[in-house]
Design a protein around this motif. Structure first.
Motif, PDB file in Angstrom:
ATOM      1  N   LEU A 164      -2.135  -2.029   3.010  1.00 39.11           N
ATOM      2  CA  LEU A 164      -2.337  -2.662   1.700  1.00 39.11           C
ATOM      3  C   LEU A 164      -3.618  -2.158   1.047  1.00 39.11           C
ATOM      4  CD1 LEU A 164      -1.467  -6.432   2.269  1.00 39.11           C
ATOM      5  CD2 LEU A 164      -0.309  -4.853   0.742  1.00 39.11           C
ATOM      6  N   ILE A 165      -4.662  -2.071   1.835  1.00 41.17           N
ATOM      7  CA  ILE A 165      -5.946  -1.604   1.303  1.00 41.17           C
ATOM      8  C   ILE A 165      -5.808  -0.193   0.758  1.00 41.17           C
ATOM      9  CG2 ILE A 165      -8.289  -0.921   1.971  1.00 41.17           C
ATOM     10  CD1 ILE A 165      -8.233  -3.390   3.879  1.00 41.17           C
ATOM     11  N   ASN A 166      -5.158   0.677   1.512  1.00 41.22           N
ATOM     12  CA  ASN A 166      -4.972   2.055   1.043  1.00 41.22           C
ATOM     13  C   ASN A 166      -4.120   2.122  -0.213  1.00 41.22           C
ATOM     14  OD1 ASN A 166      -6.554   3.212   3.009  1.00 41.22           O
ATOM     15  ND2 ASN A 166      -4.839   3.482   4.427  1.00 41.22           N
ATOM     16  N   MET A 167      -3.067   1.299  -0.265  1.00 43.15           N
ATOM     17  CA  MET A 167      -2.209   1.294  -1.458  1.00 43.15           C
ATOM     18  C   MET A 167      -2.977   0.804  -2.676  1.00 43.15           C
ATOM     19  SD  MET A 167       1.401  -0.110   0.115  1.00 43.15           S
ATOM     20  CE  MET A 167       1.870  -0.782  -1.448  1.00 43.15           C
ATOM     21  N   ILE A 168      -3.733  -0.271  -2.517  1.00 40.52           N
ATOM     22  CA  ILE A 168      -4.480  -0.829  -3.649  1.00 40.52           C
ATOM     23  C   ILE A 168      -5.612   0.105  -4.056  1.00 40.52           C
ATOM     24  CG2 ILE A 168      -5.955  -2.746  -4.371  1.00 40.52           C
ATOM     25  CD1 ILE A 168      -4.127  -4.578  -2.732  1.00 40.52           C
ATOM     26  N   ARG A 169      -6.267   0.711  -3.094  1.00 39.82           N
ATOM     27  CA  ARG A 169      -7.338   1.666  -3.413  1.00 39.82           C
ATOM     28  C   ARG A 169      -6.828   2.826  -4.265  1.00 39.82           C
ATOM     29  NH1 ARG A 169     -10.824   2.558   1.966  1.00 39.82           N
ATOM     30  NH2 ARG A 169     -12.428   1.044   1.516  1.00 39.82           N
ATOM     31  N   SER A 170      -5.591   3.238  -4.019  1.00 36.61           N
ATOM     32  CA  SER A 170      -5.053   4.386  -4.755  1.00 36.61           C
ATOM     33  C   SER A 170      -4.877   4.092  -6.247  1.00 36.61           C
ATOM     34  CB  SER A 170      -3.728   4.843  -4.146  1.00 36.61           C
ATOM     35  OG  SER A 170      -2.723   3.888  -4.358  1.00 36.61           O
ATOM     36  N   VAL A 171      -4.761   2.811  -6.600  1.00 38.59           N
ATOM     37  CA  VAL A 171      -4.590   2.457  -8.018  1.00 38.59           C
ATOM     38  C   VAL A 171      -5.726   1.580  -8.532  1.00 38.59           C
ATOM     39  CG1 VAL A 171      -2.084   2.638  -7.949  1.00 38.59           C
ATOM     40  CG2 VAL A 171      -3.160   0.439  -7.467  1.00 38.59           C
ATOM     41  N   ASP A 172      -6.711   1.321  -7.691  1.00 37.18           N
ATOM     42  CA  ASP A 172      -7.777   0.387  -8.043  1.00 37.18           C
ATOM     43  C   ASP A 172      -8.842   1.036  -8.925  1.00 37.18           C
ATOM     44  OD1 ASP A 172      -9.054  -2.027  -8.082  1.00 37.18           O
ATOM     45  OD2 ASP A 172      -9.447  -2.113  -5.941  1.00 37.18           O
ATOM     46  N   THR A 173      -9.666   0.166  -9.481  1.00 36.97           N
ATOM     47  CA  THR A 173     -10.802   0.616 -10.284  1.00 36.97           C
ATOM     48  C   THR A 173     -11.872   1.179  -9.354  1.00 36.97           C
ATOM     49  OG1 THR A 173     -11.821  -1.562 -10.168  1.00 36.97           O
ATOM     50  CG2 THR A 173     -10.352  -1.145 -12.029  1.00 36.97           C
ATOM     51  N   PRO A 174     -12.822   1.929  -9.882  1.00 36.76           N
ATOM     52  CA  PRO A 174     -13.869   2.513  -9.031  1.00 36.76           C
ATOM     53  C   PRO A 174     -14.690   1.480  -8.247  1.00 36.76           C
ATOM     54  CG  PRO A 174     -13.882   3.546 -11.184  1.00 36.76           C
ATOM     55  CD  PRO A 174     -12.905   2.411 -11.261  1.00 36.76           C
ATOM     56  N   ASN A 176     -13.521  -1.201  -6.874  1.00 39.17           N
ATOM     57  CA  ASN A 176     -12.614  -1.939  -5.978  1.00 39.17           C
ATOM     58  C   ASN A 176     -12.383  -3.381  -6.425  1.00 39.17           C
ATOM     59  OD1 ASN A 176     -12.152   0.218  -4.201  1.00 39.17           O
ATOM     60  ND2 ASN A 176     -14.084  -0.208  -3.158  1.00 39.17           N
ATOM     61  N   LYS A 177     -12.194  -3.571  -7.708  1.00 40.60           N
ATOM     62  CA  LYS A 177     -12.018  -4.914  -8.263  1.00 40.60           C
ATOM     63  C   LYS A 177     -10.837  -5.656  -7.623  1.00 40.60           C
ATOM     64  CE  LYS A 177     -11.469  -7.357 -12.625  1.00 40.60           C
ATOM     65  NZ  LYS A 177     -11.327  -7.243 -14.071  1.00 40.60           N
ATOM     66  N   ASN A 178      -9.700  -4.986  -7.467  1.00 39.74           N
ATOM     67  CA  ASN A 178      -8.531  -5.640  -6.876  1.00 39.74           C
ATOM     68  C   ASN A 178      -8.781  -6.033  -5.432  1.00 39.74           C
ATOM     69  OD1 ASN A 178      -6.465  -5.749  -8.934  1.00 39.74           O
ATOM     70  ND2 ASN A 178      -6.490  -3.524  -8.868  1.00 39.74           N
ATOM     71  N   LEU A 179      -9.412  -5.151  -4.679  1.00 39.24           N
ATOM     72  CA  LEU A 179      -9.690  -5.470  -3.279  1.00 39.24           C
ATOM     73  C   LEU A 179     -10.609  -6.675  -3.163  1.00 39.24           C
ATOM     74  CD1 LEU A 179     -10.178  -1.926  -1.725  1.00 39.24           C
ATOM     75  CD2 LEU A 179      -8.239  -3.460  -1.435  1.00 39.24           C
ATOM     76  N   LYS A 180     -11.580  -6.763  -4.036  1.00 42.96           N
ATOM     77  CA  LYS A 180     -12.506  -7.896  -3.997  1.00 42.96           C
ATOM     78  C   LYS A 180     -11.817  -9.184  -4.435  1.00 42.96           C
ATOM     79  CE  LYS A 180     -16.571  -5.067  -4.672  1.00 42.96           C
ATOM     80  NZ  LYS A 180     -17.545  -4.562  -5.629  1.00 42.96           N
ATOM     81  N   LEU A 181     -11.058  -9.121  -5.505  1.00 44.59           N
ATOM     82  CA  LEU A 181     -10.418 -10.324  -6.024  1.00 44.59           C
ATOM     83  C   LEU A 181      -9.268 -10.804  -5.141  1.00 44.59           C
ATOM     84  CD1 LEU A 181     -10.481  -9.522  -9.843  1.00 44.59           C
ATOM     85  CD2 LEU A 181     -11.898 -11.152  -8.592  1.00 44.59           C
ATOM     86  N   LEU A 182      -8.668  -9.907  -4.388  1.00 42.17           N
ATOM     87  CA  LEU A 182      -7.585 -10.296  -3.478  1.00 42.17           C
ATOM     88  C   LEU A 182      -8.094 -10.517  -2.050  1.00 42.17           C
ATOM     89  CD1 LEU A 182      -4.723  -7.979  -4.717  1.00 42.17           C
ATOM     90  CD2 LEU A 182      -5.009 -10.415  -5.146  1.00 42.17           C
ATOM     91  N   ASN A 183      -9.394 -10.608  -1.898  1.00 40.24           N
ATOM     92  CA  ASN A 183     -10.019 -10.909  -0.609  1.00 40.24           C
ATOM     93  C   ASN A 183      -9.720  -9.870   0.466  1.00 40.24           C
ATOM     94  OD1 ASN A 183     -11.208 -13.319  -1.543  1.00 40.24           O
ATOM     95  ND2 ASN A 183      -9.233 -14.323  -1.333  1.00 40.24           N
ATOM     96  N   LEU A 184      -9.418  -8.652   0.069  1.00 35.70           N
ATOM     97  CA  LEU A 184      -9.193  -7.591   1.034  1.00 35.70           C
ATOM     98  C   LEU A 184     -10.454  -6.781   1.284  1.00 35.70           C
ATOM     99  CD1 LEU A 184      -5.703  -6.390  -0.202  1.00 35.70           C
ATOM    100  CD2 LEU A 184      -6.188  -7.664   1.871  1.00 35.70           C
ATOM    101  N   TRP A 185     -11.494  -7.026   0.522  1.00 36.75           N
ATOM    102  CA  TRP A 185     -12.735  -6.276   0.646  1.00 36.75           C
ATOM    103  C   TRP A 185     -13.367  -6.440   2.020  1.00 36.75           C
ATOM    104  CZ3 TRP A 185     -16.753  -9.368   1.938  1.00 36.75           C
ATOM    105  CH2 TRP A 185     -16.585 -10.743   1.668  1.00 36.75           C
ATOM    106  N   ARG A 186     -13.168  -7.596   2.678  1.00 39.16           N
ATOM    107  CA  ARG A 186     -13.815  -7.831   3.971  1.00 39.16           C
ATOM    108  C   ARG A 186     -13.255  -6.939   5.057  1.00 39.16           C
ATOM    109  NH1 ARG A 186     -10.958 -12.285   2.901  1.00 39.16           N
ATOM    110  NH2 ARG A 186      -9.039 -12.493   4.061  1.00 39.16           N
ATOM    111  N   ASP A 187     -12.052  -6.361   4.817  1.00 36.14           N
ATOM    112  CA  ASP A 187     -11.439  -5.484   5.805  1.00 36.14           C
ATOM    113  C   ASP A 187     -11.819  -4.033   5.599  1.00 36.14           C
ATOM    114  OD1 ASP A 187     -10.152  -7.578   7.089  1.00 36.14           O
ATOM    115  OD2 ASP A 187      -8.455  -7.515   5.715  1.00 36.14           O
ATOM    116  N   LEU A 188     -12.694  -3.774   4.636  1.00 37.57           N
ATOM    117  CA  LEU A 188     -13.091  -2.377   4.357  1.00 37.57           C
ATOM    118  C   LEU A 188     -13.927  -1.803   5.488  1.00 37.57           C
ATOM    119  CD1 LEU A 188     -13.987  -2.704   0.596  1.00 37.57           C
ATOM    120  CD2 LEU A 188     -11.974  -1.653   1.556  1.00 37.57           C
TER     121      LEU A 188
END
Length: 188
Positions: A164-174, A176-188
């Motif tokens: 999921l992180i890789n998929m979202i990163r491929s379309v995310d803003t520089p 990582n807004k989506n990763l942060k807002l979807l609480n996936l940032w902690r898995d980075l």
């Protein structure tokens, strides 16, 4: 949600997550509470015929009874009754760590699963009490199986989150807004 998206308060990916969780929640409500019988004639018929469902407060007795009574159809029972109760809240265990920061550990998800499942069963018991007959039974085994489903959903999330992180990163803003807002940032 659409208007929040139009104002750039949420991203398209967040919208997908929120809308899919909303649809899932509506489906769970429809499976666990609806239809609520409101016809006085139907309710009276159920009470008089003594065909109302029975509550079961003894752990594992309902599972044992189902397997014992349906020995020739054990696969059907496991798939429909046991599997259905596990699958009912499995997506909830997957959504929880994405939607809420506090559910990033297995213990908090376990408690959440238990509370949600118990809430469903207690609501069914309350509605049955108001109606005057058991339209949906309170079954302790359902709490156990639903909570197991939430835990399996969380385990599935932990397995799938790198993808999921890789998929979202491929379309995310520089940033990582989506990763942060979807609480996936902690898995980075």
């Amino acid at each position: 949600m659409y208007f929040r998206y139009r104002k750039r308060e949420t991203t398209f990916i967040q919208q997908i997550v929120y809308v899919s969780f909303f649809i899932y929640s509506v489906l769970v409500i429809s499976q666990t509470f609806l239809p609520i019988p409101i016809s006085k004639r139907y309710i009276q018929l159920i009470i008089e015929s003594d065909t109302a469902q029975k509550n079961n407060f003894i752990p594992f007795s309902d599972i044992y009874r189902l397997l014992e009574v349906n020995r020739n159809h054990i696969f059907d029972v496991i798939l429909k009754q046991i599997g259905g109760n596990i699958l009912l809240l499995l997506p909830f265990g997957f959504y929880a760590p994405i939607l809420w920061k506090r559910f990033n550990k297995i213990r908090s998800v376990l408690v959440l699963g238990f509370v949600v499942s118990t809430g469903i069963e207690l609501t069914q018991l309350l509605i049955s009490t108001i109606l005057g007959f058991t339209y949906r039974s309170f079954v302790v085994d359902d709490i156990i199986l639903n909570t197991t489903g939430v835990l399996l959903g969380y385990c599935l999330f932990k397995i799938v989150s790198p993808l999921l992180i890789n998929m979202i990163r491929s379309v995310d803003t520089p940033n990582n807004k989506n990763l942060k807002l979807l609480n996936l940032w902690r898995d980075l």
